[in-house]
Structures are given as structure tokens and as C-alpha cells.
Scaffold this motif. Structure first.
Motif, PDB file in Angstrom:
ATOM      1  N   VAL A  33       6.721  40.313  93.625  1.00  0.00           N
ATOM      2  CA  VAL A  33       7.464  39.101  94.080  1.00  0.00           C
ATOM      3  C   VAL A  33       7.653  37.867  93.039  1.00  0.00           C
ATOM      4  O   VAL A  33       6.680  37.611  92.474  1.00  0.00           O
ATOM      5  CB  VAL A  33       6.852  38.563  95.401  1.00  0.00           C
ATOM      6  N   VAL A  34       8.879  37.740  92.730  1.00  0.00           N
ATOM      7  CA  VAL A  34       9.184  36.669  91.746  1.00  0.00           C
ATOM      8  C   VAL A  34       9.870  35.583  92.285  1.00  0.00           C
ATOM      9  O   VAL A  34      10.739  35.794  93.037  1.00  0.00           O
ATOM     10  CB  VAL A  34      10.133  37.482  90.545  1.00  0.00           C
ATOM     11  N   SER A  35       9.345  34.378  92.284  1.00  0.00           N
ATOM     12  CA  SER A  35       9.789  33.106  92.588  1.00  0.00           C
ATOM     13  C   SER A  35      10.539  32.320  91.373  1.00  0.00           C
ATOM     14  O   SER A  35      10.270  32.235  90.388  1.00  0.00           O
ATOM     15  CB  SER A  35       8.914  32.372  93.165  1.00  0.00           C
ATOM     16  N   ILE A  36      11.639  32.033  91.980  1.00  0.00           N
ATOM     17  CA  ILE A  36      12.443  31.270  90.871  1.00  0.00           C
ATOM     18  C   ILE A  36      13.010  29.842  91.406  1.00  0.00           C
ATOM     19  O   ILE A  36      13.161  29.639  92.695  1.00  0.00           O
ATOM     20  CB  ILE A  36      14.037  32.006  90.209  1.00  0.00           C
ATOM     21  N   SER A  37      12.990  28.894  90.637  1.00  0.00           N
ATOM     22  CA  SER A  37      13.435  27.610  91.246  1.00  0.00           C
ATOM     23  C   SER A  37      14.199  26.992  90.150  1.00  0.00           C
ATOM     24  O   SER A  37      13.912  27.000  88.879  1.00  0.00           O
ATOM     25  CB  SER A  37      12.170  26.843  91.436  1.00  0.00           C
ATOM     26  N   MET A  38      15.416  26.475  90.377  1.00  0.00           N
ATOM     27  CA  MET A  38      16.210  25.699  89.539  1.00  0.00           C
ATOM     28  C   MET A  38      15.890  24.016  89.641  1.00  0.00           C
ATOM     29  O   MET A  38      16.061  23.646  90.923  1.00  0.00           O
ATOM     30  CB  MET A  38      17.772  25.875  89.756  1.00  0.00           C
ATOM     31  N   GLY A  39      15.568  23.272  88.558  1.00  0.00           N
ATOM     32  CA  GLY A  39      15.207  22.138  88.833  1.00  0.00           C
ATOM     33  C   GLY A  39      14.612  21.433  87.595  1.00  0.00           C
ATOM     34  O   GLY A  39      14.707  22.016  86.739  1.00  0.00           O
ATOM     35  N   PRO A  40      14.119  20.276  87.624  1.00  0.00           N
ATOM     36  CA  PRO A  40      13.689  19.542  86.519  1.00  0.00           C
ATOM     37  C   PRO A  40      12.300  20.062  86.085  1.00  0.00           C
ATOM     38  O   PRO A  40      11.622  20.862  87.104  1.00  0.00           O
ATOM     39  CB  PRO A  40      13.490  17.992  87.010  1.00  0.00           C
ATOM     40  N   PRO A  41      11.725  19.888  84.936  1.00  0.00           N
ATOM     41  CA  PRO A  41      10.356  20.562  84.418  1.00  0.00           C
ATOM     42  C   PRO A  41       9.453  20.496  85.692  1.00  0.00           C
ATOM     43  O   PRO A  41       8.649  21.477  85.771  1.00  0.00           O
ATOM     44  CB  PRO A  41      10.211  19.593  83.143  1.00  0.00           C
ATOM     45  N   LYS A  42       9.463  19.354  86.432  1.00  0.00           N
ATOM     46  CA  LYS A  42       8.187  19.084  87.105  1.00  0.00           C
ATOM     47  C   LYS A  42       8.092  19.981  88.556  1.00  0.00           C
ATOM     48  O   LYS A  42       7.237  20.446  89.171  1.00  0.00           O
ATOM     49  CB  LYS A  42       8.187  17.712  87.730  1.00  0.00           C
ATOM     50  N   ALA A  43       9.355  20.775  88.473  1.00  0.00           N
ATOM     51  CA  ALA A  43       9.650  21.745  89.585  1.00  0.00           C
ATOM     52  C   ALA A  43       8.613  23.009  89.442  1.00  0.00           C
ATOM     53  O   ALA A  43       8.338  24.059  90.304  1.00  0.00           O
ATOM     54  CB  ALA A  43      11.055  22.330  89.654  1.00  0.00           C
ATOM     55  N   ALA A  44       7.996  23.159  88.133  1.00  0.00           N
ATOM     56  CA  ALA A  44       7.040  24.098  87.864  1.00  0.00           C
ATOM     57  C   ALA A  44       5.976  24.261  88.666  1.00  0.00           C
ATOM     58  O   ALA A  44       5.454  25.192  89.138  1.00  0.00           O
ATOM     59  CB  ALA A  44       6.527  24.052  86.366  1.00  0.00           C
TER      60      ALA A  44
END
Ligand SMILES: Cc1cc2nc3c(=O)[nH]c(=O)nc-3n(C[C@H](O)[C@H](O)[C@H](O)COP(=O)(O)OP(=O)(O)OC[C@H]3O[C@@H](n4cnc5c(N)ncnc54)[C@H](O)[C@@H]3O)c2cc1C
Ligand SMILES: Nc1ncnc2c1ncn2[C@@H]1O[C@H](COP(=O)(O)O)[C@@H](O)[C@H]1O
Lengths: 334, 265
Positions: free
Chosen positions: B56-67
Motif C-alpha cells: 500500500v502506497v500512500s501519496i499526498s500533495m501538499g506543503p512539506p509539512k504534509a509529510a
């Protein structure tokens, strides 16, 4: 962009019968078409659609009905529906296309918007035409409903938006109103798509709230689940459906289908009565467009009074029993 | 089996306030969380991997803090996370967001399922799932309430609609968006948290994704927010005081009269 003209609404059908959301969209579309000085078209995808229902779309305000029928369009399946709608848009170039924020509209519209490269605004509560530019102004609650945002699709056409079911009343019927029905052949290569419909399991219980002409909503002011019958009796005296705020549903005093608001149902009854409801923005999002609003609350500054036509400032445990009695008397004497 | 779960980091919505002078959101000091509805997508993905193997690979688009949101996903049990972050992504509407996410999914490689939340609690549109599917030219099933089976290159699901459930069979790969009924999201485990802390969250930007200029961020977004405001509530309310027994009687009488005037009784 000037090649794009006319206001369109996406009508919906089930088992060949046109659904109520279509008539609600005609009410929205008529207003926009008038402001924009253009005509109103209803587009419908389906199979074996009832002829009288197409005529009814005209009687409720469509100048033109564009219908495409094919066995693969009988039930909503995103791929053939998107291919058909995109083809119709390319051919007719509507300037504005409005759909219901239904399970169909909320799936089909974003799929098509990407395919034809245009903007889409979900769940609009207010649609208007900007003076001067003629652009569609799309206003919707955002950030958990705390604020409203007005959104424009500046350079792409059509301008697309969805609106919540029941956020307007259906356009009235004007029997004998004339309009044109255009039957389109489905494109030969209309794909059946990669999703098959195997069956359908209908809900057992009905949700009478959405259709009710009169709704009584109970809020946390009721204090305990055991007190709900007090408000139920008021609802019965008015022949009303019972609704609730999220706080009441979260506490398990009533089930989720009763929830009115941003994360529940939107209703547009002739009469809404709120009992012990504070009137949070999120709750208002689901009932603000009711024709008449009455509220009972012991806090004179409760926000619900700002949207109410009649407000009773008092303890609901005192007011509701007396009010219920008076209503019963009044009904039996008339 | 590879499952990709796009998740969004959102502000804890009840805490967001509006600066009425400027009409902008005050986000300072507001906690950022994983979109609550995405937890259901993560849970379903992990359950399917437990049954069928794979990742399962989770991806997120957002600013660095979305890590931090991706680390949370890993702590719950996702195998890895990828952050899509670039100044050029700022201000993306659902069209541009779907574009970036779909390109990242392509880059991850062969996959069977993309599972999204029903909608994000901040934007609240529910458009990104179908948008990703359209960009990838894949079928999409929205409002999935139950996955009955995944085998032989197909999946059978129940789709929640207004008056019941549709039973659908889709060929893989397919994009799903799920509703709360689908599962109960698990809490991160201690071991998961340690793994999340130790693991690396790679950051992919526009260049790495080979994205076309002008297709992301504000310039790539067909829609534009032109105004943000507090709703104005406006009806003239006739207020009745029912603070004692007599007041209650009078108010009830007036209410009945009012309803009669409006033909509601
Ligand atoms: C993202 C999000 C989505 C949400 N969606 C919804 C939604 O769909 N629907 C919804 O309703 N809420 C929703 N909420 C919750 C909403 O913010 C409010 O918390 C909720 O509506 C408040 O419910 P209430 O009016 O019952 O309770 P309260 O706000 O606690 O109000 C109770 C009222 O009862 C009055 N009262 C108390 N005792 C008495 C008495 N004896 N007699 C008369 N009056 C009395 C009080 O003065 C008060 O005004 C949502 C919140 C968020 C963040
Ligand atoms: N910036 C983002 N990064 C990753 N996933 C997202 C993003 N925005 C939306 N999504 C996914 O799309 C779903 C619907 O979001 P939305 O259309 O914004 O309501 C979410 O539940 C996520 O699964």
C-alpha cells in the motif's frame, strides 16, 4: 468562448422515469437563463424514458430537451455516461451546465470536467450571473461550512456546477407549455465500460424527511433521548417528519437519516420548526431555504432566530406541550 | 497487488476562523490532520493487502509539512508514502490536483487499485477521486460501502446510492472512493510509529514528475475563488417572549395564528 451558449441542466432518470432533482434544476436553470438572456435545455441520458416525463420537463421550464437513449445508458455507469455527455457538450457547446449533487452528478460531472478540461464547483448553494461579464458566480460553503466562497470558471466552457438535491423546490408545471424534444443517436462506439451492474439492493426503511412538506427538528436543548417523544408529539400534531441536529444524532437519540445539515440531509419544506436547535452554520446549510421557519429556544440570542420568521423565546419543556395542544385544537376545529 | 491511497492533510476544520477584514482564512495555530474520511480508505487498503499481499502506497500533495500525514499513514500500516510538493502546486483546484496525483500514480508504476476518501473535509468537493480516474482513463466507483471480493482481475463492490446499494463488478485497475461504512480505521501501533519515524518520505516535484508548465497550481486551475465571506443571515424574525405561564399561552396562540395566516395549518 462565444461559441458556447445557453443554460443546460442534467436531468436524471431511474427506470425510465424522470427524477425530481431534474425539476429542481429547472427552477435554478430558468432563473439563470432569464438573467443571461438565453434559453434553457435539459439533457437526459437513459433508456426507454417515459414520453410524458420528457414533455413534463418542457412544462416545467425547459425550452428544449436533448435525450440520448441506449441500453448501456439505462443505469448510471460512469464510462458510457461520460462519453455520451462529453459528446453532447462538444456538439452543442452549452455555456453553463448544472447537475444535482447526487451520487450520479457527483461522479459524472468531475469525470467529464477533466475530460473536456473545464472547471466544476461542487454543492453550490447560490448560483448567479455576474453583471457585465455574464460569468456564472458559484457560491458554496467551504471549510466545514464556516464560510462561503464564490467561485468562477473564467476561461473554460462550459461553466459546470452541482447543487444539492432539495435545496430548491421543483419548478412549477405550466401545462401545455411548448418546447422541442431532440432525440440523439448514441455514438456507435459508445463504450459499455469496464463496470458491470450485477444488481441492486433497495433500502428497507424509507426516509420520509426529504419529501416532507413540514419538518420538526430537535436539537440538543431536548437534553435526553427519553425526551424525544415530546417533540415527536409536536411533529405528529403538524403531520410533520422528525429531523434532528448532528449533536442529537451523535448521541444516538435519533438515527442518521434524521440528520439535517451539511453532513446530513438538505430539506426545503414549506414549514420547518426547530426545537432546542441553536442554528449552527452547518445545520442552517441544510434547512435555510425552508419557506417558513419557526424556532423555539430559551436563548434570545440563538443564531436560529436570525433565519426564523417566528421565534418563541422560552423553555421548550413549557412551550412545546402547550403549542402541541393548541395546534391539535386548531386542526380539529377546522 | 499494489494499492495507492491518496490522502490529504487538512486543517482541523472546526478551529478555522475567518479574518473578516481581509476575507482570508486564519490558519495559524490550527492543527493539521489527515482528512478524517481518508482514514477509511487507508483501512480498506491495509485490509486488502492483509488478505491478498502486495503493498500500500500512500501519496499526498501538499506543503512539506504534509509529510507528517504520510508518516501517520505508515504508522497505521501503509508500506510507504510519497509527498508531492512544489511551489508550482500551490492553489491547485480539483482539476489541477487530480492531474498532479494521476501523474504521480503513473510514476509509481503498475497498480490494481486507487482508493480515495469520499471527500476532504476542507474543500469538501469529492471531485478528486473521479478526476484522478478520468486522467488515468480508468473506471471509477464512488461511495463504495463494501468490497465483496477482489480476484481474477476484477473487484465486486457495493455502492451506496440515494435509495440503496448497487452491486457492481469492475475490472482492475479501478479507482474507488469509499464511505464510512466501509471499515473502522485502526489506530497506529507503536511499531508502526517507529517504522514511520525511521522511514524516508521521498518528495516529488513538478520537474521530477515531468509535469507540463501551466497545468498545476493557480495557472492550471480552471476555477478561481473570487470571494470568501461569512454567510449573512437575513429574515425578519417576529420574536415572542414565553418566559412565564401567560407568555407561553400567548406565544402558542400567536404561533397558531401565524401558521394559519400562512396556510400552514
Ligand atoms: C464539518 C462539520 C459538519 C457538521 N454537520 C452538521 C450537520 O449536518 N447538521 C448539524 O445539525 N450539525 C452539524 N455540525 C455540528 C454543528 O456545528 C453544531 O454542533 C450542531 O448543529 C449543534 O446542534 P444543536 O443545535 O442541537 O446543539 P447546541 O448548539 O448545543 O444547541 C442547543 C440549543 O438548545 C437551546 N436550549 C437548551 N435548553 C433549552 C430549553 N430547555 N428550551 C429551549 N431551548 C433550549 C440552547 O439555547 C441552544 O441554542 C457539523 C459540524 C462540523 C464541524
Ligand atoms: N492534495 C491531495 N493529496 C492527496 N489526495 C487528495 C488531495 N486532495 C484530495 N485527495 C483525495 O481525494 C479525495 C477527495 O477530495 P476532495 O475532492 O478534495 O473532496 C480525498 O478524500 C483524498 O483521498
Amino acid at each position: 468562448m462565444t461559441a458556447f451558449q445557453g443554460v443546460w441542466i442534467l436531468a436524471e432518470q431511474s427506470a425510465g422515469r424522470v427524477l425530481r432533482i431534474s425539476h429542481e434544476l429547472l427552477a435554478r436553470g430558468r432563473e439563470l437563463a432569464q438573467k443571461r438572456g438565453t434559453d434553457l435545455t435539459a439533457v437526459l441520458l437513459g433508456w426507454n424514458v417515459c414520453r410524458e416525463d420528457l414533455q413534463e420537463l418542457i412544462e416545467r421550464g425547459a425550452d428544449r430537451v436533448v435525450v440520448m437513449e441506449s441500453p448501456v445508458l439505462e443505469h448510471f455507469l460512469v464510462e458510457p455516461a461520460a462519453a455520451a455527455l462529453a459528446e453532447i457538450i462538444r456538439q452543442y457547446k452549452p455555456e453553463i451546465l448544472i447537475a444535482g449533487a447526487t451520487s450520479t452528478g457527483r461522479t459524472l460531472m468531475p469525470y467529464v470536467a477533466v475530460g473536456i478540461h473545464t472547471g466544476l464547483t461542487a454543492d453550490c448553494t447560490v448560483l448567479d450571473i455576474e453583471a457585465g461579464t455574464g460569468n456564472l458566480l458559484q457560491t458554496r460553503p467551504t471549510i466545514g461550512g464556516n464560510v462561503l466562497a464564490t467561485i468562477k470558471t473564467q476561461n473554460d466552457r462550459p461553466q459546470m456546477a452541482t447543487v444539492r438535491p432539495r435545496s430548491t423546490r421543483p419548478a412549477p408545471r405550466d401545462p401545455g407549455r411548448r418546447g422541442e424534444i431532440i432525440r440523439l443517436q448514441p455514438p456507435e462506439d459508445l463504450p459499455p465500460g469496464r463496470i458491470k451492474r450485477l444488481g441492486f439492493v433497495p433500502d428497507q426503511d424509507e426516509h420520509p424527511l426529504a419529501d416532507a412538506d413540514v419538518a420538526v427538528a430537535v436539537g440538543r436543548g431536548i437534553k435526553k433521548g427519553e425526551n424525544i417523544p415530546l417533540v415527536q408529539r409536536l411533529a405528529n400534531s403538524l403531520g410533520a417528519a422528525l429531523g434532528a441536529t448532528r449533536d442529537v444524532v451523535d448521541r444516538g437519540w435519533l438515527s442518521y437519516p434524521h440528520q439535517i445539515g451539511l453532513s446530513g440531509q438538505t430539506i426545503t419544506p414549506k414549514l420547518y420548526v426547530g426545537v432546542g436547535v441553536s442554528g449552527s452554520i452547518q445545520h442552517l446549510a441544510g434547512m435555510q431555504t425552508s419557506e417558513t421557519i419557526v424556532a423555539v429556544n430559551n436563548d434570545p440570542d440563538a443564531p436560529i432566530f436570525q433565519v426564523a420568521d417566528l421565534g418563541i423565546v422560552g423553555d421548550l419543556f413549557e412551550v412545546v406541550p402547550v403549542l402541541t395542544e393548541r395546534i391539535k385544537q386548531s386542526r380539529s376545529s377546522s | 497487488m499494489r494499492i495507492i491511497v491518496p490522502i490529504k492533510q487538512v486543517p482541523e476544520t472546526s478551529a478555522v476562523r475567518l479574518d473578516e477584514q481581509t476575507g482570508t482564512m486564519i490558519r495559524e495555530g490550527v492543527e493539521a490532520i489527515v482528512n478524517p474520511l481518508d482514514l477509511y480508505a487507508i483501512e480498506l487498503a491495509i485490509q486488502l493487502r492483509e488478505q491478498l499481499g502486495g503493498e500500500v502506497v500512500s501519496i499526498s500533495m501538499g506543503p512539506p509539512k504534509a509529510a507528517t500525514s504520510l508518516r501517520e499513514a505508515v504508522a497505521m500500516g501503509c508500506d510507504r508514502g510519497v509527498l508531492l510538493s512544489d511551489k508550482a502546486f500551490a492553489g491547485s483546484d480539483t482539476w489541477a490536483t487530480s492531474y498532479v496525483l494521476s501523474e504521480a500514480i503513473r510514476r509509481i508504476g503498475v497498480f490494481d487499485l486507487v482508493i480515495c476518501g469520499e471527500r476532504a473535509t476542507d474543500g469538501d468537493t469529492g471531485q478528486v477521486g473521479p478526476g484522478i480516474a478520468a486522467f488515468l482513463n480508468l473506471p471509477v466507483v464512488t461511495y463504495v460501502a463494501k468490497v465483496d471480493s477482489v480476484d481474477n482481475g476484477t473487484c465486486r463492490v457495493r455502492r451506496r446510492v440515494e435509495d440503496g446499494y448497487e452491486l457492481l463488478e469492475a475490472s482492475l485497475p479501478v479507482v474507488l472512493t469509499v464511505v464510512k461504512e466501509i471499515a473502522n480505521p485502526r489506530l497506529p501501533t507503536l511499531r508502526g510509529k517507529q517504522r514511520a519515524k525511521a522511514g524516508d518520505i521521498p518528495v516529488w516535484d513538478a520537474e521530477l514528475l515531468n509535469l507540463q508548465a501551466g497545468q498545476t497550481g493557480l495557472s492550471g486551475s480552471p476555477t478561481r475563488v473570487v470571494k470568501i465571506f461569512k454567510p449573512k443571515l437575513a429574515r425578519r424574525c417576529e420574536k415572542l417572549n414565553a418566559l412565564d405561564e401567560q407568555g407561553v399561552e400567548l406565544a402558542a396562540d400567536r404561533c397558531v395564528e401565524f401558521l394559519r395566516e400562512r396556510n400552514l395549518l
